[in-house]
Design an enzyme around this catalytic site. Structure first.
Site, PDB file in Angstrom:
ATOM      1  N   SER A 706       1.073  -8.813  -8.373  1.00  0.00           N
ATOM      2  CA  SER A 706      -0.702  -8.760  -8.977  1.00  0.00           C
ATOM      3  C   SER A 706      -0.713  -7.398  -9.500  1.00  0.00           C
ATOM      4  O   SER A 706      -1.556  -6.775 -10.177  1.00  0.00           O
ATOM      5  CB  SER A 706      -1.210  -8.521  -7.424  1.00  0.00           C
ATOM      6  OG  SER A 706      -0.761  -7.230  -6.715  1.00  0.00           O
ATOM      7  N   LYS A 749      -8.279  -5.223  -0.649  1.00  0.00           N
ATOM      8  CA  LYS A 749      -7.892  -4.402  -2.296  1.00  0.00           C
ATOM      9  C   LYS A 749      -9.169  -3.695  -2.550  1.00  0.00           C
ATOM     10  O   LYS A 749      -9.445  -2.326  -2.544  1.00  0.00           O
ATOM     11  CB  LYS A 749      -7.607  -5.144  -3.776  1.00  0.00           C
ATOM     12  CG  LYS A 749      -5.841  -6.066  -3.156  1.00  0.00           C
ATOM     13  CD  LYS A 749      -6.105  -6.897  -4.456  1.00  0.00           C
ATOM     14  CE  LYS A 749      -4.449  -6.802  -4.122  1.00  0.00           C
ATOM     15  NZ  LYS A 749      -3.525  -8.153  -5.160  1.00  0.00           N
TER      16      LYS A 749
END
Length: 799
Positions: A706, A749
């Site tokens: 990511s 996140k």
């Protein structure tokens, strides 16, 4: 001969039974004594005298004594006749039978008590013609009856032989008769005397004996006698059968009693007695509801325990096993609460947010209410620590009105902890599942399998493989525990597993779980949780329950932003505990408190902020990008630093990176080198400059794809010299062709970015659906950029 035969019962007038004469031929046929036409009569109550038979008689009635005395003084002959009714004390003429026997009084004995005993022998049968006197005793005119003589009659001879055989059988079956009686009977040669002797000794009714005496035909008399003997034989056989059966049962009972007394004495001598313990167990087992197999095993175990001494090593093994069987709630369940509104109210009261889980529990209850029965789902709550996964299980138990039990699986590395040890081992115990069921005393509790992702494995087995049976609705109705040695039904248990990282769960086990993701809390959610749950709890824990303390939302936000960096609320709970301890000290010293806690008070109590958003302003230089990461404790932000130095185009990667992350950096570097001209970067720099990428906090392992677009953006910034926008974060995987791919953990996140004070986030366009699931109030002030290519990322990020 003095041999006595006891076939009749004892009578009032007859204390001795018939005696065989010294010579069987000394009967009526060989006696030359003339019998007169008139004789005194001796009525007998309970017996019948037959010709040739010797009979001792005790005479008690005055009339009878007088008659016997006079006869004995004269010719010693007397007429013996039976009474029709033995209960009549003073018989009259009508009470006497017609047929009797002429008897000779062989002996007369005066007894000390005034009574008279005579020994008489039957001579001939007679018939009463007329009663001539009734006083002082009966006298009658008689007519003697002659016996029919049969010569060479085969049928009669066969009958005589049968009578001997039947008499022998009766004697053999009668324990009170001497065995010599059979020999005597065998030696009687006179058929007539044999018939009269057996008839006299036959254990039958007086009327039947009288009927034998009445018959003139000796053959007919023999035939009737045979019939009566057959009846007697059958009666004797039946009596013997009953007696032997009763004696056998008594013998068995006496033997068992004797052995038990011996065993008891031995146990007492050895110093122990377990009878009371076994009886108590059996008493408990009487009202127990359990399967047939369990009942049979318990019964066998109890019988085995009863035979064992408490000091033997196996005694405690058997006792503990039976004790476990008694304690387990085999078919005992609690009634579920189907009130959906009440259940929703309980869930909302105990936990803030978590709408997805609450909906799933309400759906389960709705189906259960409509259908009445269904296999319990195996739920797995996955999320960062401190967000209330475990406590939510307890809340669910309250909502459905079930008992709650928690099994901690963290660090478990032995399969026997799940399935149990075999009971023959020293220190053996049932598995944790059965132990928990035993403790909670319900077969349908809510069971929390805590930290299922932290189950280990070693040479002793793999506990996660043992959990496959426990957590499979198709198999757990027959769960086998090694210690219990029986199958136990776990299908009614509502299993709820909790985990931080689903990737650590074995794939086969993960396939059996219904995964429900729990995200971290936004600042706004944490404020509400602090107000509704944490502050009241800490006030009560520190003795300030009755003290009015007001903490504003702004103060709570300051504590959250300056002193915590977490997805859950554990650290926030600890900080609030610190505040309450300080207030408790003030209250104890001054006996009063300020009504409101201010931000200045928080800084004084907790100190200066531990975390600050200013770091992102300081880090705003070329080659530094801010990425978003997902960890087992929730979302986090990370810096990616890149720096150029003179060299030969080498790429260095540091910061404790995993292979996937290293490959992502190489992919970004190659894409940047291939598209250098489009990005206005001098291609020669890639040959003249070495590149070093570093991600701080080197002690923390990092991996995953990511950070692909973040590392590429940092490299582009370093090579171009252009700074990246301040307060900008990004997450996404990048392909070698420059495509941006979606990643997971978006909510964690995004909330991490919100906590850190970031204002813009770049991510793949396919992750927009994940952002839509987040409450807009929690991400207010953040601008999202949804991209498809790396070029779009650089256009937004580089100023």
């Amino acid at each position: 001969m003095n041999k006595k035969f006891f076939l009749d019962g004892t009578e009032e007038e007859m204390e001795f039974m018939p005696i065989m004469p010294l010579n069987e031929d000394a009967s009526e046929d060989n006696d030359t004594q003339v019998i007169p036409d008139e004789l005194p009569l001796l009525p007998l109550r309970n017996t019948v005298l037959f010709p040739g038979v010797v009979l001792p008689i005790t005479v008690g009635r005055d009339k009878s004594i007088k008659a016997v005395s006079d006869a004995y003084k004269a010719d010693k002959l007397i007429g013996v006749i039976a009474q029709k009714d033995s209960s009549v004390e003073e018989p009259t003429v009508s009470d006497l039978e017609e047929i009797g026997t002429v008897a000779k009084i062989a002996k007369l004995i005066k007894m000390p008590d005034g009574g008279t005993t005579i020994i008489i022998q039957g001579k001939k049968r007679f018939k009463v013609e007329e009663i001539t006197a009734e006083d002082p005793y009966f006298k009658a005119k008689i007519k003697t009856l002659e016996e029919d003589v049969l010569k060479d009659d085969k049928d009669f001879n066969a009958m005589v032989g049968s009578i001997k055989d039947l008499a022998s059988q009766i004697i053999t079956l009668s324990p009170n008769l001497p065995s010599e009686a059979a020999i005597i009977l065998r030696n009687i040669e006179n058929p007539s005397f044999l018939i009269h002797f057996v008839s006299s000794n036959l254990n039958t009714d007086i009327k039947e004996k009288q009927s034998l005496l009445v018959i003139n035909n000796i053959k007919a008399r023999a035939e009737l006698l045979m019939n009566l003997m057959q009846t007697e034989l059958q009666y004797t056989e039946l009596k013997n059968k009953v007696t032997n059966k009763t004696r056998a049962e008594l013998d068995k009972q006496q033997r068992e009693y004797f052995l038990q007394q011996q065993m008891k004495a031995i146990k007492e001598e050895l110093g122990g007695d377990n009878i009371a313990e076994v009886k108590e167990m059996l008493k408990k087992a009487e009202g127990k509801k359990w399967p047939k197999a369990a009942k049979e095993m318990f019964t066998k175990g109890a019988e085995k325990l009863e035979r064992m001494h408490p000091s033997t090593p196996d005694y405690s093994v058997v006792y503990n096993h039976l004790d476990l069987m008694l304690d387990l709630p085999w078919d005992e369940i609690t009634a579920d609460q189907y009130d959906l509104k009440k259940a929703k109210k309980i869930l909302d009261h105990d936990h803030y947010g978590m709408h997805k889980i609450k909906e799933r529990i309400l759906e389960y209850l709705a189906v259960l209410k409509l259908k009445g029965d269904m296999k319990s789902p195996i739920l797995c709550f996955v999320g960062p620590p401190g967000i209330g996964k475990t406590s939510l299980g307890k809340s669910i138990a309250n909502a459905v009105n079930r008992k709650y039990v928690r099994v901690s699986l963290g660090g478990l590395h032995d399969e026997s902890e799940i399935r149990g040890h075999r009971k023959t081992y020293i220190g053996a115990m049932p598995g944790r599942i059965i132990q928990s069921i035993r403790k909670i005393k319900s077969s349908n509790p809510v069971m929390i399998l805590d930290e299922i992702d932290k189950v280990g494995n070693d040479q002793r087995g793999d506990p996660s493989s043992a959990l496959l049976e426990v957590l499979d609705p198709e198999q757990n109705n027959n769960f086998y525990d090694n210690y219990l040695e029986l199958e136990y039904d776990l299908s009614k248990v509502l299993f709820i597993a909790t985990a931080n990282n689903i990737s650590n769960i074995q794939p086969a086990l993960r396939d059996r779980l219904e995964i429900i993701d729990l995200s971290g809390y936004a600042i706004e959610e944490k404020v509400e949780i602090a107000k509704q749950y944490l502050l009241p709890k800490q006030q009560e824990a520190h003795g300030l329950k009755d003290v009015n303390i007001k903490v504003s939302d702004a103060v709570l936000e300051k504590i959250i932003e300056d002193h915590t960096r977490e997805s859950g609320v554990r650290e926030l709970d600890r900080q609030l505990a610190g505040v309450m301890r300080n207030l408790a000290k003030q209250y104890a010293l001054k006996d009063k408190l300020k009504p409101t806690v201010t931000q200045a008070d928080i800084q004084k109590i907790l100190g200066k902020p531990r975390y600050s958003n200013e770091m992102y302003k300081i880090a705003n230089m070329a080659g530094v990008a801010v990425g978003l990461a997902w960890t087992y404790v929730g979302g986090d932000i990370l810096f990616i630093e890149s720096l150029l130095s003179d060299g030969k185009g080498e790429l260095k990667l540091t910061g404790n990176l995993g292979n996937v992350m290293k490959e992502s950096a190489i992919t970004g570097y190659t894409w940047l080198q291939a598209n250098a001209k489009k990005l206005n970067i001098d291609p020669e720099l890639f040959n003249k400059k070495n590149v070093h990428i570093h991600i701080p906090e080197g002690a923390t392992p990092k991996d995953g794809p990511s950070a692909g677009i973040t590392m590429t953006t940092a490299l582009a910034s370093a090579f171009s010299g252009r700074k990246i926008k301040p307060y900008l974060a990004m997450t996404g995987e990048m392909t070698l062709r420059g495509q941006v791919l979606p990643v997971g953990g978006i909510k964690e996140k995004v909330l991490a970015a919100k906590r850190a004070g970031l204002k813009e986030i770049i991510m793949c366009w396919q992750n927009e659906k994940d952002v839509d699931e987040i409450n807009r109030l929690y991400i207010k002030g953040i601008k999202f950029h949804y991209v498809k290519t790396m070029q779009q990322v650089l256009d937004i990020a580089l100023s």
